[in-house]
Design an enzyme around this catalytic site. Structure first.
Site, PDB file in Angstrom:
ATOM      1  N   LEU A   6       0.859  -1.190   0.000  1.00 30.69           N
ATOM      2  CA  LEU A   6       0.000   0.000   0.000  1.00 30.69           C
ATOM      3  C   LEU A   6       0.896   1.240   0.000  1.00 30.69           C
ATOM      4  O   LEU A   6       1.794   1.363   0.841  1.00 30.69           O
ATOM      5  CB  LEU A   6      -0.938   0.017   1.204  1.00 30.69           C
ATOM      6  CG  LEU A   6      -1.976   1.160   1.178  1.00 30.69           C
ATOM      7  CD1 LEU A   6      -3.302   0.706   1.786  1.00 30.69           C
ATOM      8  CD2 LEU A   6      -1.507   2.424   1.888  1.00 30.69           C
ATOM      9  N   GLY A   9      -0.193   8.779  -1.389  1.00 32.75           N
ATOM     10  CA  GLY A   9       0.203   9.926  -2.225  1.00 32.75           C
ATOM     11  C   GLY A   9       0.651   9.551  -3.626  1.00 32.75           C
ATOM     12  O   GLY A   9       1.698   9.988  -4.095  1.00 32.75           O
ATOM     13  N   CYS A  10      -0.177   8.756  -4.341  1.00 33.65           N
ATOM     14  CA  CYS A  10       0.249   8.235  -5.652  1.00 33.65           C
ATOM     15  C   CYS A  10      -0.203   9.049  -6.860  1.00 33.65           C
ATOM     16  O   CYS A  10      -0.049   8.600  -7.992  1.00 33.65           O
ATOM     17  CB  CYS A  10      -0.237   6.797  -5.818  1.00 33.65           C
ATOM     18  SG  CYS A  10       0.581   5.661  -4.705  1.00 33.65           S
ATOM     19  N   SER A  11      -0.780  10.243  -6.656  1.00 33.38           N
ATOM     20  CA  SER A  11      -1.251  10.992  -7.829  1.00 33.38           C
ATOM     21  C   SER A  11      -0.114  11.680  -8.580  1.00 33.38           C
ATOM     22  O   SER A  11      -0.289  12.131  -9.701  1.00 33.38           O
ATOM     23  CB  SER A  11      -2.334  12.001  -7.429  1.00 33.38           C
ATOM     24  OG  SER A  11      -1.805  12.926  -6.518  1.00 33.38           O
ATOM     25  N   GLY A  13       4.599  12.457  -8.650  1.00 33.30           N
ATOM     26  CA  GLY A  13       5.958  12.312  -8.103  1.00 33.30           C
ATOM     27  C   GLY A  13       6.427  10.909  -7.788  1.00 33.30           C
ATOM     28  O   GLY A  13       6.212   9.964  -8.559  1.00 33.30           O
ATOM     29  N   ILE A  14       7.067  10.790  -6.624  1.00 26.86           N
ATOM     30  CA  ILE A  14       7.697   9.529  -6.218  1.00 26.86           C
ATOM     31  C   ILE A  14       6.643   8.433  -6.046  1.00 26.86           C
ATOM     32  O   ILE A  14       6.847   7.292  -6.468  1.00 26.86           O
ATOM     33  CB  ILE A  14       8.504   9.732  -4.902  1.00 26.86           C
ATOM     34  CG1 ILE A  14       9.635  10.762  -5.119  1.00 26.86           C
ATOM     35  CG2 ILE A  14       9.082   8.418  -4.393  1.00 26.86           C
ATOM     36  CD1 ILE A  14      10.313  11.257  -3.846  1.00 26.86           C
ATOM     37  N   SER A 140      13.655  12.123   4.117  1.00 22.97           N
ATOM     38  CA  SER A 140      14.430  13.073   3.316  1.00 22.97           C
ATOM     39  C   SER A 140      15.792  13.234   3.974  1.00 22.97           C
ATOM     40  O   SER A 140      15.929  12.933   5.167  1.00 22.97           O
ATOM     41  CB  SER A 140      13.703  14.424   3.317  1.00 22.97           C
ATOM     42  OG  SER A 140      14.533  15.456   2.815  1.00 22.97           O
ATOM     43  N   TYR A 153       9.436  22.083   7.688  1.00 24.85           N
ATOM     44  CA  TYR A 153       9.504  20.845   6.907  1.00 24.85           C
ATOM     45  C   TYR A 153      10.544  19.904   7.529  1.00 24.85           C
ATOM     46  O   TYR A 153      10.289  18.719   7.745  1.00 24.85           O
ATOM     47  CB  TYR A 153       9.858  21.154   5.451  1.00 24.85           C
ATOM     48  CG  TYR A 153      10.042  19.927   4.591  1.00 24.85           C
ATOM     49  CD1 TYR A 153       8.946  19.159   4.215  1.00 24.85           C
ATOM     50  CD2 TYR A 153      11.307  19.528   4.160  1.00 24.85           C
ATOM     51  CE1 TYR A 153       9.107  18.023   3.426  1.00 24.85           C
ATOM     52  CE2 TYR A 153      11.480  18.401   3.377  1.00 24.85           C
ATOM     53  CZ  TYR A 153      10.385  17.654   3.010  1.00 24.85           C
ATOM     54  OH  TYR A 153      10.552  16.522   2.236  1.00 24.85           O
TER      55      TYR A 153
HETATM   56  P1  NAD Z   1       4.609  15.353  -4.855  1.00 21.06           P
HETATM   57  O1  NAD Z   1       4.043  16.640  -4.406  1.00 21.06           O
HETATM   58  O2  NAD Z   1       4.624  15.050  -6.308  1.00 21.06           O
HETATM   59  O3  NAD Z   1       3.915  14.130  -4.113  1.00 21.06           O
HETATM   60  C1  NAD Z   1       3.370  14.181  -2.830  1.00 21.06           C
HETATM   61  C2  NAD Z   1       2.023  13.504  -2.875  1.00 21.06           C
HETATM   62  O4  NAD Z   1       1.440  13.474  -1.567  1.00 21.06           O
HETATM   63  C3  NAD Z   1       1.053  14.257  -3.785  1.00 21.06           C
HETATM   64  O5  NAD Z   1       0.507  13.368  -4.717  1.00 21.06           O
HETATM   65  C4  NAD Z   1       0.004  14.792  -2.830  1.00 21.06           C
HETATM   66  O6  NAD Z   1      -1.264  14.886  -3.391  1.00 21.06           O
HETATM   67  C5  NAD Z   1       0.079  13.749  -1.730  1.00 21.06           C
HETATM   68  N1  NAD Z   1      -0.543  14.189  -0.476  1.00 21.06           N
HETATM   69  C6  NAD Z   1      -0.394  15.374   0.164  1.00 21.06           C
HETATM   70  N2  NAD Z   1      -1.185  15.409   1.254  1.00 21.06           N
HETATM   71  C7  NAD Z   1      -1.831  14.214   1.317  1.00 21.06           C
HETATM   72  C8  NAD Z   1      -2.771  13.637   2.210  1.00 21.06           C
HETATM   73  N3  NAD Z   1      -3.243  14.311   3.268  1.00 21.06           N
HETATM   74  N4  NAD Z   1      -3.207  12.362   1.969  1.00 21.06           N
HETATM   75  C9  NAD Z   1      -2.749  11.675   0.909  1.00 21.06           C
HETATM   76  N5  NAD Z   1      -1.886  12.178   0.009  1.00 21.06           N
HETATM   77  C10 NAD Z   1      -1.429  13.433   0.216  1.00 21.06           C
HETATM   78  O7  NAD Z   1       6.086  15.318  -4.272  1.00 21.06           O
HETATM   79  P2  NAD Z   1       7.158  14.120  -4.102  1.00 21.06           P
HETATM   80  O8  NAD Z   1       8.473  14.756  -4.263  1.00 21.06           O
HETATM   81  O9  NAD Z   1       6.808  12.952  -4.923  1.00 21.06           O
HETATM   82  O10 NAD Z   1       6.959  13.784  -2.549  1.00 21.06           O
HETATM   83  C11 NAD Z   1       6.805  12.473  -2.042  1.00 21.06           C
HETATM   84  C12 NAD Z   1       7.555  12.340  -0.721  1.00 21.06           C
HETATM   85  O11 NAD Z   1       8.943  12.509  -0.954  1.00 21.06           O
HETATM   86  C13 NAD Z   1       7.158  13.386   0.321  1.00 21.06           C
HETATM   87  O12 NAD Z   1       7.023  12.749   1.579  1.00 21.06           O
HETATM   88  C14 NAD Z   1       8.350  14.321   0.339  1.00 21.06           C
HETATM   89  O13 NAD Z   1       8.517  14.936   1.591  1.00 21.06           O
HETATM   90  C15 NAD Z   1       9.485  13.364   0.019  1.00 21.06           C
HETATM   91  N6  NAD Z   1      10.698  13.997  -0.522  1.00 21.06           N
HETATM   92  C16 NAD Z   1      10.652  14.795  -1.627  1.00 21.06           C
HETATM   93  C17 NAD Z   1      11.815  15.393  -2.081  1.00 21.06           C
HETATM   94  C18 NAD Z   1      11.811  16.308  -3.277  1.00 21.06           C
HETATM   95  O14 NAD Z   1      12.803  17.021  -3.459  1.00 21.06           O
HETATM   96  N7  NAD Z   1      10.785  16.320  -4.090  1.00 21.06           N
HETATM   97  C19 NAD Z   1      13.017  15.158  -1.433  1.00 21.06           C
HETATM   98  C20 NAD Z   1      13.048  14.317  -0.324  1.00 21.06           C
HETATM   99  C21 NAD Z   1      11.873  13.749   0.122  1.00 21.06           C
END
Ligand code: NAD
Length: 317
Positions: A6, A9-11, A13-14, A140, A153
């Site tokens: 499971l 936050g799959c819409s 990014g990561i 992170s 953050y």
């Molecule tokens: P992103 O914004 O593309 O993805 C984050 C996702 O979380 C989005 O799809 C968003 O809709 C979802 N989300 C936010 N609030 C939510 C909630 N209440 N319930 C369910 N989903 C929710 O960004 P990303 O970079 O893919 O981030 C993913 C993870 O990676 C995060 O935890 C972020 O802190 C971590 N991260 C990101 C980076 C970076 O530079 N982008 C670096 C280190 C860690």
């Protein structure tokens, strides 16, 4: 049988990249429950998943800030059986704290810290009963090292790191693994969202010098760092795949080796001087990251030697 994974936050990014990667696994090792807060945003994932959709990948609604939504999602899974929980949902916040309200700050903690805690509370009892499971958190490098203008953050990621560091010992007793994935900059919507918010923000709440440092020093450097050192979400997904498929998963895993010396500075010098001096120079004196890294590596080697000597004295081989 394939492992039930499971992911939150799959819409984008990561989370999206990881869901697709696991669902398209050639060896069909996974059954992916790709969750998102707002299922109206599922199109991008559906397109990327292709033939895996509704076969090895299923999309479900889950808001990590809403206990009811978490409960009904988990209840909808046969026997509530989740082998691997990947806590990925997260939000960012940058800027001078004078310009941020306590409400905005709490919202970050609600998602990045309590969001993960809610998920773990929901799945841990089942994992304990089965005496198996793996809890992964996309943390992170900012869960290990503070970065200027990322105060809240960073605090949210430190909080979840501390939580997991406490939990893992108990979890291991039940044969449950806990892993923190610590990426450096990743090029996703995340950075765009924080930059957009930063550009819209009202800096009249802070003094002109702070506003100038934030907009002219921090934002410019940060954008340059993202474009030069940033990883792709697919890259982070590949690292995560390795972590969930190793026999004895690591508790911590950094995805970008360039950042490791940076996060080790404070361990090389427990007074914190090496860390604060290095970052001060990096931000205000434009010292190169390389210079700082080399100095840190020398100190870390020396420190490691001392620690080995100490361990020998204490009788640990
Ligand atoms: P992103 O914004 O593309 O993805 C984050 C996702 O979380 C989005 O799809 C968003 O809709 C979802 N989300 C936010 N609030 C939510 C909630 N209440 N319930 C369910 N989903 C929710 O960004 P990303 O970079 O893919 O981030 C993913 C993870 O990676 C995060 O935890 C972020 O802190 C971590 N991260 C990101 C980076 C970076 O530079 N982008 C670096 C280190 C860690």
């Amino acid at each position: 049988a394939p492992k039930v994974v499971l992911i939150t936050g799959c819409s984008s990014g990561i989370g999206l990249a990881l869901a697709v990667k696991l669902a398209q696994d050639k060896q069909r090792r996974f059954k992916v429950i790709a969750t998102m807060r707002n299922v109206a945003k599922k199109e991008k994932l559906e397109t990327a998943a292709g033939a895996a959709l509704n076969k090895t990948l299923e999309i479900k609604q889950l808001d990590v800030c809403d206990e009811k939504s978490i409960r009904s999602c988990v209840n909808s899974i046969p026997q509530r059986h989740i082998d691997i929980l990947i806590n990925n949902a997260g939000v960012g916040l940058i800027g001078p704290i004078e310009c941020q309200t306590i409400e905005e700050m709490k919202a970050i903690m609600e998602t990045n810290f309590f969001g993960v805690v809610r998920m773990i509370k929901e799945v841990l009892p089942d994992m304990k009963k089965r005496r198996s499971g793996h809890i992964v958190v996309i943390s992170s490098v900012m869960g290990l090292q503070g970065i200027v203008f990322n105060d809240i953050y960073t605090a949210s990621k430190f909080a979840i790191e501390g939580f997991c560091e406490s939990l893992i010992i108990q979890a291991l007793k039940f044969n449950i693994f806990v892993s923190l994935i610590e990426p450096g900059p990743v090029v996703t919507e995340f950075e765009m969202k924080v930059y957009e918010d930063a550009e819209k923000a009202d800096y009249s709440q802070t003094d002109p010098e702070t506003a100038e440092i934030f907009t002219n020093v921090y934002l410019k450097n940060s954008k340059a760092i993202f474009s030069s050192l940033g990883q792709t979400p697919e890259d982070v997904a590949e690292h995560t795949l390795k972590v969930i498929t190793t026999a004895k998963p690591p508790f911590r895993h950094q995805t970008n080796a360039i950042y490791t010396p940076m996060t080790a500075l404070k361990h090389a010098d427990p007074t914190g001087a090496l860390m604060t001096d290095s970052f001060y120079k990096m931000v205000f004196k434009y010292d190169t990251l390389l210079h700082v890294s080399l100095k840190a590596i020398r100190l870390i080697r020396w420190q490691a030697q001392k620690m080995r000597q100490g361990a020998r004295l204490l009788g640990f081989r």
